[in-house]
Write an enzyme that holds these catalytic residues in place. Structure first.
Site, short mmCIF file in Angstrom:
data_model
loop_
_atom_site.label_atom_id
_atom_site.label_comp_id
_atom_site.label_asym_id
_atom_site.label_seq_id
_atom_site.Cartn_x
_atom_site.Cartn_y
_atom_site.Cartn_z
N ASP A 7 -15.25 -126.67 -24.11
CA ASP A 7 -13.87 -126.48 -23.69
C ASP A 7 -13.49 -127.60 -22.73
OD1 ASP A 7 -11.54 -124.43 -23.57
OD2 ASP A 7 -11.94 -124.86 -21.45
N GLU A 50 -8.11 -125.47 -26.80
CA GLU A 50 -8.87 -126.68 -26.48
C GLU A 50 -10.37 -126.42 -26.59
OE1 GLU A 50 -8.04 -124.68 -22.50
OE2 GLU A 50 -6.93 -124.99 -24.34
#
Length: 128
Positions: A7, A50
């Site tokens: 991430d 993300e």
């Protein structure tokens, strides 16, 4: 093999400062960067937002630790021209366990990821 969840650290700040179009371009660039860093040792896919799911093809924790840290460092050292700086990622890892549903392994990798975020980010953390 190990499943890793990666991430981008503080990605919301990138979207807020530069806009979602630039944020999307960062995701495209990061995807290529991650794929190159993983190479023949596995594969990468965008999981959502993300987050990226990475499969690392090794059963040895020490080897996977080196691979994951190489990936993390590759991202940390890359200069993203669209934002005029680098970014970092946090990676949570969990080994494949026979007779364990893949969703459970992914969930454990995700929990390790969030532990890494809580411990300061830009880290690789193994599930317990």
């Amino acid at each position: 093999f190990f499943i890793a969840m990666a991430d981008i650290d503080y990605f919301k700040d990138i979207n807020d400062e530069f806009g979602h179009v630039v944020g999307d371009e960062i995701l495209v660039q990061l995807s290529a960067l991650l794929s190159a860093a993983v190479g023949e040792n596995g594969f990468v896919g965008r999981w959502g937002g993300e987050e990226f799911l990475i499969v690392l093809e090794s059963g040895h924790r020490d080897t996977v630790s080196r691979m994951a840290n190489k990936i993390r460092q590759t991202v940390e050292e890359y200069f993203f021209t669209d934002i005029g700086r680098g970014i970092t990622i946090t990676i949570g890892l969990c080994p494949y366990k026979e007779n364990t549903p893949v969703n459970a392994i992914i969930s454990q990798a995700d929990k390790a990821l969030y532990k890494g975020k809580a411990e300061g980010r830009n880290l690789c953390i193994f599930a317990e």
